[in-house]
Motif scaffolding. Sequence first.
Motif, PDB file in Angstrom:
ATOM      1  N   THR A 274      58.360  26.524 -99.385  1.00 44.04           N
ATOM      2  CA  THR A 274      59.366  25.471 -99.222  1.00 44.04           C
ATOM      3  C   THR A 274      58.763  24.136 -99.614  1.00 44.04           C
ATOM      4  OG1 THR A 274      58.766  25.124 -96.904  1.00 44.04           O
ATOM      5  CG2 THR A 274      60.540  26.690 -97.359  1.00 44.04           C
ATOM      6  N   LEU A 275      59.640  23.230-100.019  1.00 43.47           N
ATOM      7  CA  LEU A 275      59.257  21.894-100.464  1.00 43.47           C
ATOM      8  C   LEU A 275      60.171  20.890 -99.762  1.00 43.47           C
ATOM      9  CD1 LEU A 275      57.669  20.122-102.581  1.00 43.47           C
ATOM     10  CD2 LEU A 275      59.621  20.476-104.093  1.00 43.47           C
ATOM     11  N   VAL A 276      59.575  19.904 -99.097  1.00 42.70           N
ATOM     12  CA  VAL A 276      60.342  18.899 -98.364  1.00 42.70           C
ATOM     13  C   VAL A 276      60.085  17.543 -99.021  1.00 42.70           C
ATOM     14  CG1 VAL A 276      60.681  17.729 -96.159  1.00 42.70           C
ATOM     15  CG2 VAL A 276      60.270  20.192 -96.217  1.00 42.70           C
ATOM     16  N   PHE A 277      61.153  16.794 -99.322  1.00 42.22           N
ATOM     17  CA  PHE A 277      61.019  15.460 -99.887  1.00 42.22           C
ATOM     18  C   PHE A 277      62.177  14.596 -99.368  1.00 42.22           C
ATOM     19  CE2 PHE A 277      63.651  17.831-102.802  1.00 42.22           C
ATOM     20  CZ  PHE A 277      64.642  16.947-103.183  1.00 42.22           C
ATOM     21  N   GLY A 278      61.988  13.300 -99.376  1.00 41.05           N
ATOM     22  CA  GLY A 278      62.993  12.374 -98.902  1.00 41.05           C
ATOM     23  C   GLY A 278      63.524  11.497-100.005  1.00 41.05           C
ATOM     24  N   VAL A 279      64.820  11.174 -99.915  1.00 45.38           N
ATOM     25  CA  VAL A 279      65.455  10.228-100.838  1.00 45.38           C
ATOM     26  C   VAL A 279      65.907   9.034-100.004  1.00 45.38           C
ATOM     27  CG1 VAL A 279      67.336   9.836-102.460  1.00 45.38           C
ATOM     28  CG2 VAL A 279      66.204  12.070-102.375  1.00 45.38           C
ATOM     29  N   GLY A 280      65.153   7.945-100.061  1.00 43.71           N
ATOM     30  CA  GLY A 280      65.466   6.770 -99.286  1.00 43.71           C
ATOM     31  C   GLY A 280      65.049   6.854 -97.830  1.00 43.71           C
ATOM     32  N   LEU A 281      64.725   8.036 -97.358  1.00 46.53           N
ATOM     33  CA  LEU A 281      64.239   8.251 -95.999  1.00 46.53           C
ATOM     34  C   LEU A 281      62.890   8.944 -96.060  1.00 46.53           C
ATOM     35  CD1 LEU A 281      67.370   9.476 -93.977  1.00 46.53           C
ATOM     36  CD2 LEU A 281      66.304   7.221 -93.911  1.00 46.53           C
ATOM     37  N   ALA A 282      62.004   8.572 -95.165  1.00 42.73           N
ATOM     38  CA  ALA A 282      60.668   9.167 -95.162  1.00 42.73           C
ATOM     39  C   ALA A 282      60.746  10.623 -94.707  1.00 42.73           C
ATOM     40  CB  ALA A 282      59.736   8.379 -94.245  1.00 42.73           C
ATOM     41  N   ALA A 283      60.065  11.494 -95.453  1.00 45.84           N
ATOM     42  CA  ALA A 283      59.961  12.901 -95.060  1.00 45.84           C
ATOM     43  C   ALA A 283      58.923  13.006 -93.954  1.00 45.84           C
ATOM     44  CB  ALA A 283      59.572  13.759 -96.264  1.00 45.84           C
ATOM     45  N   THR A 284      59.356  13.361 -92.768  1.00 48.64           N
ATOM     46  CA  THR A 284      58.464  13.382 -91.597  1.00 48.64           C
ATOM     47  C   THR A 284      57.684  14.671 -91.470  1.00 48.64           C
ATOM     48  OG1 THR A 284      60.292  14.193 -90.233  1.00 48.64           O
ATOM     49  CG2 THR A 284      59.951  11.803 -90.341  1.00 48.64           C
ATOM     50  N   ALA A 285      57.923  15.660 -92.332  1.00 48.97           N
ATOM     51  CA  ALA A 285      57.219  16.936 -92.238  1.00 48.97           C
ATOM     52  C   ALA A 285      57.017  17.474 -93.646  1.00 48.97           C
ATOM     53  CB  ALA A 285      57.997  17.934 -91.378  1.00 48.97           C
ATOM     54  N   ASN A 286      56.090  18.397 -93.770  1.00 49.04           N
ATOM     55  CA  ASN A 286      55.822  19.061 -95.036  1.00 49.04           C
ATOM     56  C   ASN A 286      56.460  20.452 -95.025  1.00 49.04           C
ATOM     57  OD1 ASN A 286      54.325  16.909 -95.981  1.00 49.04           O
ATOM     58  ND2 ASN A 286      52.372  17.774 -95.263  1.00 49.04           N
ATOM     59  N   GLY A 287      56.659  20.997 -96.211  1.00 45.54           N
ATOM     60  CA  GLY A 287      57.203  22.331 -96.318  1.00 45.54           C
ATOM     61  C   GLY A 287      56.169  23.394 -96.008  1.00 45.54           C
ATOM     62  N   ARG A 288      56.611  24.634 -96.002  1.00 45.74           N
ATOM     63  CA  ARG A 288      55.707  25.750 -95.759  1.00 45.74           C
ATOM     64  C   ARG A 288      54.888  26.008 -97.014  1.00 45.74           C
ATOM     65  NH1 ARG A 288      59.174  29.353 -94.990  1.00 45.74           N
ATOM     66  NH2 ARG A 288      58.886  30.678 -96.813  1.00 45.74           N
ATOM     67  N   PRO A 289      53.568  26.136 -96.894  1.00 48.42           N
ATOM     68  CA  PRO A 289      52.744  26.381 -98.082  1.00 48.42           C
ATOM     69  C   PRO A 289      53.154  27.672 -98.781  1.00 48.42           C
ATOM     70  CG  PRO A 289      51.386  25.798 -96.183  1.00 48.42           C
ATOM     71  CD  PRO A 289      52.772  26.010 -95.665  1.00 48.42           C
ATOM     72  N   ALA A 290      52.886  27.695-100.084  1.00 47.47           N
ATOM     73  CA  ALA A 290      53.218  28.887-100.856  1.00 47.47           C
ATOM     74  C   ALA A 290      52.439  30.087-100.343  1.00 47.47           C
ATOM     75  CB  ALA A 290      52.905  28.655-102.331  1.00 47.47           C
ATOM     76  N   GLU A 291      53.130  31.201-100.180  1.00 48.70           N
ATOM     77  CA  GLU A 291      52.485  32.417 -99.713  1.00 48.70           C
ATOM     78  C   GLU A 291      53.073  33.595-100.461  1.00 48.70           C
ATOM     79  OE1 GLU A 291      53.286  32.704 -95.581  1.00 48.70           O
ATOM     80  OE2 GLU A 291      55.454  32.966 -95.817  1.00 48.70           O
ATOM     81  N   THR A 292      52.280  34.628-100.596  1.00 42.87           N
ATOM     82  CA  THR A 292      52.723  35.807-101.311  1.00 42.87           C
ATOM     83  C   THR A 292      53.274  36.841-100.341  1.00 42.87           C
ATOM     84  OG1 THR A 292      52.030  37.620-102.746  1.00 42.87           O
ATOM     85  CG2 THR A 292      50.391  36.764-101.238  1.00 42.87           C
ATOM     86  N   VAL A 293      54.250  37.588-100.802  1.00 41.87           N
ATOM     87  CA  VAL A 293      54.809  38.662 -99.995  1.00 41.87           C
ATOM     88  C   VAL A 293      53.820  39.811 -99.895  1.00 41.87           C
ATOM     89  CG1 VAL A 293      56.728  40.304 -99.848  1.00 41.87           C
ATOM     90  CG2 VAL A 293      57.134  37.972-100.622  1.00 41.87           C
ATOM     91  N   THR A 294      52.961  39.952-100.906  1.00 37.03           N
ATOM     92  CA  THR A 294      51.975  41.013-100.907  1.00 37.03           C
ATOM     93  C   THR A 294      50.842  40.679 -99.946  1.00 37.03           C
ATOM     94  OG1 THR A 294      52.454  41.395-103.227  1.00 37.03           O
ATOM     95  CG2 THR A 294      50.474  42.414-102.354  1.00 37.03           C
ATOM     96  N   GLY A 295      50.584  41.546 -98.996  1.00 33.99           N
ATOM     97  CA  GLY A 295      49.509  41.328 -98.048  1.00 33.99           C
ATOM     98  C   GLY A 295      48.171  41.774 -98.592  1.00 33.99           C
ATOM     99  N   PRO A 296      47.091  41.587 -97.797  1.00 34.43           N
ATOM    100  CA  PRO A 296      45.760  42.019 -98.250  1.00 34.43           C
ATOM    101  C   PRO A 296      45.694  43.505 -98.553  1.00 34.43           C
ATOM    102  CG  PRO A 296      45.604  40.562 -96.337  1.00 34.43           C
ATOM    103  CD  PRO A 296      47.054  40.884 -96.509  1.00 34.43           C
ATOM    104  N   ALA A 297      46.399  44.320 -97.744  1.00 34.80           N
ATOM    105  CA  ALA A 297      46.364  45.762 -97.992  1.00 34.80           C
ATOM    106  C   ALA A 297      46.961  46.093 -99.360  1.00 34.80           C
ATOM    107  CB  ALA A 297      47.125  46.495 -96.890  1.00 34.80           C
ATOM    108  N   GLY A 298      48.040  45.382 -99.736  1.00 35.95           N
ATOM    109  CA  GLY A 298      48.653  45.635-101.029  1.00 35.95           C
ATOM    110  C   GLY A 298      47.753  45.254-102.183  1.00 35.95           C
ATOM    111  N   THR A 299      47.059  44.125-102.070  1.00 37.11           N
ATOM    112  CA  THR A 299      46.173  43.712-103.158  1.00 37.11           C
ATOM    113  C   THR A 299      44.979  44.647-103.293  1.00 37.11           C
ATOM    114  OG1 THR A 299      45.041  42.223-101.627  1.00 37.11           O
ATOM    115  CG2 THR A 299      46.827  41.303-102.921  1.00 37.11           C
ATOM    116  N   VAL A 300      44.417  45.083-102.168  1.00 38.59           N
ATOM    117  CA  VAL A 300      43.300  46.028-102.223  1.00 38.59           C
ATOM    118  C   VAL A 300      43.768  47.356-102.810  1.00 38.59           C
ATOM    119  CG1 VAL A 300      41.647  47.338-100.855  1.00 38.59           C
ATOM    120  CG2 VAL A 300      42.035  44.928-100.352  1.00 38.59           C
TER     121      VAL A 300
END
Length: 618
Positions: A133-159
């Motif tokens: 997720t990405l959070v940004f403000g237009v004319g208002l300050a964004a008081t929080a950040n979005g969720r960092p990018a994460e993959t649906v594939t877990g460690p077990a899947g990559t291994v």
Amino acid sequence: MSEGGTVGMSWAAWRRSGPAKVAVLLAVAGILWLGQAGVAEAHPVLLRSSPSDGQTVRAAPRQIDLWFSEPPTSAGLDVALSDRDGKAFPVSARIADQGIHVVLTGFPELPRSVYELRWSVVSKYDLHRLQGTLVFGVGLAATANGRPAETVTGPAGTVADVVLGWLDLAATSVLCGWVLVTALLTRGRYDVPADPMTALRSLAGAFGFLTVFASLARGGRQWSEAAGTDSGLAVLKDSGQLLRWSLREVVLVAICVLLVRQSRRGRSSWAGILTLSCLLLADLVLRAGTSHARGGPLTLAVLALHQASALTWVGGLVVLGILTARLPGRRKDTVEIWRRFGPAGACSVAVLTVTGLLLTGRQVATLDAALGTPYGRALMVKLTLAGVLMALGLRHAVRLHPWLVRRLRPAAAPPRRAQAFAPLLGVGVVLMAVVLAGTPPARGPQFDKPEPAISRADYQVDDLLITVSLGPNQPGRSLLLVDVVSSRRPSPGPITTLTADLGSISGIVLRRTAGGAQGDSRWQAAVDVEATGPLPLRVVAGRNHPGAAVLTTTWVVPSGLAPRPVAVSNRPLAPWTTAAALILAVLAAAAGVVLLRRHRRARVVLPGTVDREPSGVR
């Protein structure tokens, strides 16, 4: 130990070789550790966005830009834009800028508020899904950040992907080696006992079925992840994986059928060997199509040739070690078989080195990228293992061909420990190749050398002095200003129309804003810049006399990525690796001619020396 044990290392000897065992175990542990670090990055990465996460802008953006490390599939794009009250806004997504730039448009002018953009993409290469997720403000300050990018594939899947990929590649390597050794034996018409050849045919059949299983299991796991959404089938079609996977399975099944037929017949014919070679080459070409390599058919052909030479070399060492270990009491035949393998192994190494240099320039942007990324570190480990294996092969060549160093001694087979150690090194090379195939290459805008970007430039076309400026010269809405001044007095004629093309935007009509003397004017137009980097710019100034003046140049739009600190060098590697590959190809060809002449001279001057049975071979 029997006499046949001189060409193979027994389990008891392995258990007694304490230092060698510890060294091998440490090497394997290090490879696995580095491999795990590489697999952790084996997914697309969000490089930057505009607006950035947590940013507050005063003016509503006309478009939102996302840059990824790998090209996503069009069908796998899923975006949703809403304000802090949960009100959704329509938004459309398209891919630009060589596939790694996602442009979001189609939403109305955003009022003063804080907005959240939820996005999800699927990699075109390995079908891994990345979301955030990405959070940004237009004319208002964004008081929080979005969720960092994460993959649906877990460690077990990559291994699991790495393990299945390694099994697939290792099995293919054994098949390539078996085809090469069988061709050498058929050509040399050696009287090899039936038992070793039957065992090798059974081994090849087993590895053929292992390849089918690993390919099915790996493809099924990745497809289940991609198909977990409503657009799953469309993603498979858009990425091209569905067609390539289907064709590859057909090729693998054909290989297994041919191996079973040869095993039942109890012999291998030249027609069967040639058919197997063509099928394996087709398999490698289809495998190359699913990799991270880009650059068109030529790059894929180089990658397929690189894989073919590497797998033939490593697989040949494995199969040859198994075969010679099952030939007790036949030292002369063992030496001759190893000697027959020598030229094929040398050609494979030469092709492997030349194509590897060409691919390195494509996959690694700079020397800093090679030293500071998981892909670069995995490549260094692979090169180290391959270098040790090449040194070991050179030692084997000197023992098998004394005339290479002008020594008058009998030919000897490689030592038994070297025969056992070489396949282990080959296993490490194959493992690192799988890690590289699953790791994003060390290239992209974040590694590019910053282009000199300016917001104003002067040009001269015929009698016209044309000044072009673009502000703020970044993706999104910008103002294009063009000043046109005639250097002739009086001017041949006034400028009547002015049009421009910038990148993929064509037919920009500029309007006149002010004028000075006759022939002097300023024109402007609002444009939506869609891409970064060097963009083709074409400006056409229309006038009745002496005709239209056309300006054709290149305009640089900065990527906006923070420049990486230079550790060693940020110069592109591609020109250097390409030049080194060409020089090495010429040297390898010259060395081949010299060695062939020396070999013929040695056979004439020293008849029987190279063919005499060795004495005291370990």
